[in-house]
Design a protein around this motif. Structure first.
Motif, PDB file in Angstrom:
ATOM      1  N   THR A  24       1.030  -1.400  -0.213  1.00 34.42           N
ATOM      2  CA  THR A  24       0.223   0.288  -0.212  1.00 34.42           C
ATOM      3  C   THR A  24       0.718   1.349  -0.099  1.00 34.42           C
ATOM      4  O   THR A  24       0.301   2.163   0.065  1.00 34.42           O
ATOM      5  N   ASP A  25       1.965   1.633  -0.220  1.00 33.87           N
ATOM      6  CA  ASP A  25       2.776   2.375   0.098  1.00 33.87           C
ATOM      7  C   ASP A  25       2.301   3.330   1.387  1.00 33.87           C
ATOM      8  O   ASP A  25       2.906   4.738   0.982  1.00 33.87           O
ATOM      9  N   MET A  26       2.761   2.684   2.584  1.00 34.49           N
ATOM     10  CA  MET A  26       2.560   3.378   3.360  1.00 34.49           C
ATOM     11  C   MET A  26       3.678   3.389   4.879  1.00 34.49           C
ATOM     12  O   MET A  26       3.828   1.801   4.328  1.00 34.49           O
ATOM     13  N   CYS A  27       3.886   4.055   5.353  1.00 35.26           N
ATOM     14  CA  CYS A  27       4.743   3.534   6.385  1.00 35.26           C
ATOM     15  C   CYS A  27       4.080   2.690   7.053  1.00 35.26           C
ATOM     16  O   CYS A  27       2.957   3.070   8.161  1.00 35.26           O
ATOM     17  N   THR A  28       4.539   2.283   8.475  1.00 36.49           N
ATOM     18  CA  THR A  28       4.135   0.890   9.272  1.00 36.49           C
ATOM     19  C   THR A  28       4.562   1.992  10.903  1.00 36.49           C
ATOM     20  O   THR A  28       3.400   1.581  11.858  1.00 36.49           O
ATOM     21  N   LEU A  29       5.012   3.072  10.798  1.00 34.91           N
ATOM     22  CA  LEU A  29       5.396   3.976  12.232  1.00 34.91           C
ATOM     23  C   LEU A  29       3.719   5.255  12.075  1.00 34.91           C
ATOM     24  O   LEU A  29       3.327   4.983  11.481  1.00 34.91           O
ATOM     25  N   ASN A  30       3.771   4.535  13.892  1.00 38.61           N
ATOM     26  CA  ASN A  30       2.906   6.004  13.848  1.00 38.61           C
ATOM     27  C   ASN A  30       2.823   7.665  14.092  1.00 38.61           C
ATOM     28  O   ASN A  30       3.010   7.868  13.737  1.00 38.61           O
ATOM     29  N   ALA A  31       4.406   7.577  13.884  1.00 40.95           N
ATOM     30  CA  ALA A  31       5.177   9.064  13.305  1.00 40.95           C
ATOM     31  C   ALA A  31       6.310   8.726  12.566  1.00 40.95           C
ATOM     32  O   ALA A  31       7.083   7.724  13.020  1.00 40.95           O
ATOM     33  N   ILE A  32       7.252  10.066  12.421  1.00 41.69           N
ATOM     34  CA  ILE A  32       8.316   9.928  11.666  1.00 41.69           C
ATOM     35  C   ILE A  32       9.014  10.768  12.008  1.00 41.69           C
ATOM     36  O   ILE A  32       8.448  11.808  12.187  1.00 41.69           O
ATOM     37  N   GLN A  33      10.251  11.417  11.889  1.00 38.10           N
ATOM     38  CA  GLN A  33      11.242  11.741  11.839  1.00 38.10           C
ATOM     39  C   GLN A  33      11.805  12.990  11.002  1.00 38.10           C
ATOM     40  O   GLN A  33      12.347  12.322   9.911  1.00 38.10           O
ATOM     41  N   VAL A  34      12.083  13.718  10.432  1.00 37.90           N
ATOM     42  CA  VAL A  34      12.378  14.158   9.197  1.00 37.90           C
ATOM     43  C   VAL A  34      14.197  14.766   9.604  1.00 37.90           C
ATOM     44  O   VAL A  34      13.923  15.910  10.652  1.00 37.90           O
ATOM     45  N   GLY A  35      14.854  14.685   8.730  1.00 36.58           N
ATOM     46  CA  GLY A  35      16.116  15.404   9.150  1.00 36.58           C
ATOM     47  C   GLY A  35      16.998  16.412   8.035  1.00 36.58           C
ATOM     48  O   GLY A  35      16.359  16.153   7.250  1.00 36.58           O
ATOM     49  N   CYS A  36      17.702  16.897   8.730  1.00 38.28           N
ATOM     50  CA  CYS A  36      18.676  17.429   7.566  1.00 38.28           C
ATOM     51  C   CYS A  36      19.601  16.751   7.211  1.00 38.28           C
ATOM     52  O   CYS A  36      20.496  16.388   7.295  1.00 38.28           O
ATOM     53  N   THR A  37      19.924  16.710   5.676  1.00 41.57           N
ATOM     54  CA  THR A  37      21.451  16.601   4.721  1.00 41.57           C
ATOM     55  C   THR A  37      22.704  17.825   4.838  1.00 41.57           C
ATOM     56  O   THR A  37      23.582  17.450   4.686  1.00 41.57           O
ATOM     57  N   GLN A  38      21.803  18.505   4.999  1.00 43.79           N
ATOM     58  CA  GLN A  38      23.028  19.741   4.914  1.00 43.79           C
ATOM     59  C   GLN A  38      22.282  20.672   6.425  1.00 43.79           C
ATOM     60  O   GLN A  38      21.476  21.190   6.225  1.00 43.79           O
ATOM     61  N   ASN A  39      23.346  21.579   6.246  1.00 37.95           N
ATOM     62  CA  ASN A  39      23.477  22.664   7.580  1.00 37.95           C
ATOM     63  C   ASN A  39      22.399  23.460   7.156  1.00 37.95           C
ATOM     64  O   ASN A  39      21.342  24.174   7.699  1.00 37.95           O
ATOM     65  N   ASN A  40      22.538  23.961   6.304  1.00 41.36           N
ATOM     66  CA  ASN A  40      21.456  25.260   5.056  1.00 41.36           C
ATOM     67  C   ASN A  40      20.544  24.554   4.509  1.00 41.36           C
ATOM     68  O   ASN A  40      21.007  24.192   3.124  1.00 41.36           O
ATOM     69  N   VAL A  41      19.153  24.042   5.380  1.00 41.25           N
ATOM     70  CA  VAL A  41      18.144  23.748   4.340  1.00 41.25           C
ATOM     71  C   VAL A  41      17.836  24.985   3.475  1.00 41.25           C
ATOM     72  O   VAL A  41      16.803  25.406   4.188  1.00 41.25           O
ATOM     73  N   GLY A  42      17.344  25.127   2.142  1.00 39.28           N
ATOM     74  CA  GLY A  42      16.980  25.810   0.942  1.00 39.28           C
ATOM     75  C   GLY A  42      16.128  24.678  -0.266  1.00 39.28           C
ATOM     76  O   GLY A  42      15.461  25.581  -0.416  1.00 39.28           O
ATOM     77  N   LYS A  43      15.956  23.337  -0.322  1.00 42.37           N
ATOM     78  CA  LYS A  43      15.457  23.089  -1.046  1.00 42.37           C
ATOM     79  C   LYS A  43      14.982  22.182  -0.151  1.00 42.37           C
ATOM     80  O   LYS A  43      15.503  21.242   0.348  1.00 42.37           O
ATOM     81  N   CYS A  44      13.963  21.006  -1.170  1.00 43.11           N
ATOM     82  CA  CYS A  44      13.639  19.658  -0.161  1.00 43.11           C
ATOM     83  C   CYS A  44      14.412  18.487  -0.616  1.00 43.11           C
ATOM     84  O   CYS A  44      14.416  17.108   0.097  1.00 43.11           O
ATOM     85  N   ASP A  45      15.533  18.504  -0.851  1.00 43.00           N
ATOM     86  CA  ASP A  45      16.080  17.460  -1.367  1.00 43.00           C
ATOM     87  C   ASP A  45      17.624  17.846  -0.655  1.00 43.00           C
ATOM     88  O   ASP A  45      18.310  15.939  -0.242  1.00 43.00           O
ATOM     89  N   CYS A  46      17.388  18.641   0.599  1.00 40.84           N
ATOM     90  CA  CYS A  46      18.430  18.701   2.161  1.00 40.84           C
ATOM     91  C   CYS A  46      17.363  18.158   3.199  1.00 40.84           C
ATOM     92  O   CYS A  46      18.479  18.569   4.084  1.00 40.84           O
ATOM     93  N   THR A  47      16.474  17.865   2.704  1.00 41.17           N
ATOM     94  CA  THR A  47      15.986  16.513   4.193  1.00 41.17           C
ATOM     95  C   THR A  47      15.822  15.206   4.064  1.00 41.17           C
ATOM     96  O   THR A  47      15.941  15.136   2.802  1.00 41.17           O
ATOM     97  N   GLU A  48      15.507  14.718   4.542  1.00 35.83           N
ATOM     98  CA  GLU A  48      15.574  12.905   4.991  1.00 35.83           C
ATOM     99  C   GLU A  48      14.369  12.470   5.803  1.00 35.83           C
ATOM    100  O   GLU A  48      14.180  13.602   6.803  1.00 35.83           O
ATOM    101  N   CYS A  49      14.026  11.666   5.592  1.00 37.55           N
ATOM    102  CA  CYS A  49      13.720  11.077   6.787  1.00 37.55           C
ATOM    103  C   CYS A  49      14.006  10.615   7.259  1.00 37.55           C
ATOM    104  O   CYS A  49      14.913   9.354   7.086  1.00 37.55           O
TER     105      CYS A  49
END
Length: 66
Positions: A24-49
């Motif tokens: 079903t393309d869903m996550c089984t967790l109740n919640a997720i943590q979104v994090g940064c891949t770089q110190n200065n986040v200015g676009k979507c690809d600078c974030t991650e699950c």
């Protein structure tokens, strides 16, 4: 892939994640943590699950990444 029911509030197409429902393309967790891949986040690809955990069902994330 997981046989658990997915959380309809968390859509996920990363099939290699241990928390992916598989069918079903869903996550089984109740919640997720979104994090940064770089110190200065200015676009979507600078974030991650940050809750991602590699599962035992391959490494295909179906996202087209190389």
């Amino acid at each position: 892939m997981s046989d658990h029911h997915g959380n309809p509030s968390i859509k996920c197409s990363v099939r290699s994640c241990a928390y992916h429902t598989g069918k079903t393309d869903m996550c089984t967790l109740n919640a997720i943590q979104v994090g940064c891949t770089q110190n200065n986040v200015g676009k979507c690809d600078c974030t991650e699950c940050a809750s991602f955990k590699l599962g035992d069902h391959g490494t295909d994330c179906s996202c087209g990444c190389k």
